[in-house]
Design a protein around this motif. Structure first.
Motif: not given
Length: 340
Positions: A67-71, A82-85, A109-114, A130-134
């Protein structure tokens, strides 16, 4: 996928590419053509055989834009980077595990809207949220036939490789890598789920996708119009990898969830597919290979995500190879433009 090879038997995959690298930027897109529909801008080996925070930065099996544009880059041994895009340099890494704390064979892997992460594991197979912290938040149901034998009819390490959320966010789709027992070896099942209240998912339709002989499906990504980009991949010892990119349309396919055996019987509409490019035909762009390849650009390509559109409306597609932490393979990112 941890195994290095999925044997490809088709002789067409053995031809080497003869395209030339671009001589200047003005004709870069034309000279970087892989096919009339696909061109390659560049590749990057920036993360090959590197580590971050004590974790090997390779074995990549899936990609997603956060969501923040990172990869986000998922490796198949239970780590999510999390990688710098722009630079691809790691910014953080989160360890993943199952409910008992055991490692996953994490593939899709899918990153959901939340911001939560939906991740497949080939072990059972499974799909967990999973939550962002695993932390595990939920686990989705899986049809018994798709479970690994003896619980089901799937082969170990040949299950949920790809995962994507269809436009609108209501339908999740996972692709099996290879056929289950009782089905034709050239047909794989794509399973879907429908979102319910509380961001849970219930089982929905299942579709049949026709494989090229000897290949499997390592990744699938939904396009903005509801079709699918599908990677098919194989490996022939002493020759190298076969990687093909298809555009597939599941919208008029038969729901095969109630069909026990798929053997090409009449009345079953398979997912329709159109070849966009065989990656062997891309220009090598000066790439080198550590083992025999029909094109030195090729490796064990396994992850894919759509990162946006260019000014001409083409999809910007990023691929990554899984080096299996093997000295003879390379972690490589591929930057494609795809006209659909």
């Amino acid at each position: 996928m941890r195994l290095r090879t999925v044997l490809a038997t088709t002789t067409a995959a053995l031809a080497a590419a003869t395209c030339l690298t671009a001589a200047g930027p003005a004709n870069a897109l034309e000279n970087h053509a892989c096919s009339p529909s696909v061109s390659i801008d560049r590749f990057s080996d920036a993360l090959d055989k590197t580590t971050y925070d004590g974790t090997f930065a390779g074995n990549f099996s899936a990609l997603a834009v956060d969501r923040d544009g990172s990869l986000a880059a998922l490796e198949d041994r239970s780590s999510l980077f999390s990688l710098d895009a722009k630079t691809l340099q790691p910014k953080s890494v989160v360890r993943l595990a199952d409910e008992k704390g055991a490692a996953l064979d994490s593939e899709g892997l899918v990153i959901d809207g939340d911001g939560t992460r939906l991740i497949t594991s080939e072990t059972e197979p499974s799909v967990r949220r999973y939550s962002p912290d695993g932390k595990i938040l939920d686990r989705l149901p899986v049809p018994s036939s798709l479970l690994v034998a003896p619980a089901g009819r799937a082969t170990s390490n040949q299950t949920f490789e790809g995962l994507t959320l269809l436009p609108g966010g209501h339908t999740l789709l996972a692709s099996m890598e290879n056929a289950i027992s009782g089905d034709s070896p050239t047909i794989v099942r794509f399973q879907t789920w429908t979102r319910t209240k509380g961001n849970h998912f219930r089982l929905a339709a299942q579709y049949a996708y026709p494989l090229d002989p000897g290949l499997g499906v390592p990744e699938v990504q939904a396009t903005p119009d509801g079709r699918l980009l599908v990677l098919e991949r194989g490996f022939t010892s002493g020759v190298g990898n076969t990687v093909r990119l298809y555009l597939a349309d599941p919208r008029h396919a038969t729901d095969t969830s109630g069909i026990e055996n798929l053997t090409g019987q009449a009345g079953v509409r398979l997912i329709r597919k159109t070849l966009l490019a065989d990656i062997v035909n891309c220009p090598s762009l000066g790439a080198t290979a550590k083992q025999p390849q029909p094109n030195p650009l090729l490796d064990n390509i396994e992850g894919m995500t759509i990162t946006g559109r260019d000014a001409r409306g083409r999809l910007k597609v990023l691929l990554v190879s899984d080096d299996n932490q093997n000295a003879a393979q390379t972690t490589r990112f591929y930057y494609l433009r795809v006209r659909i």
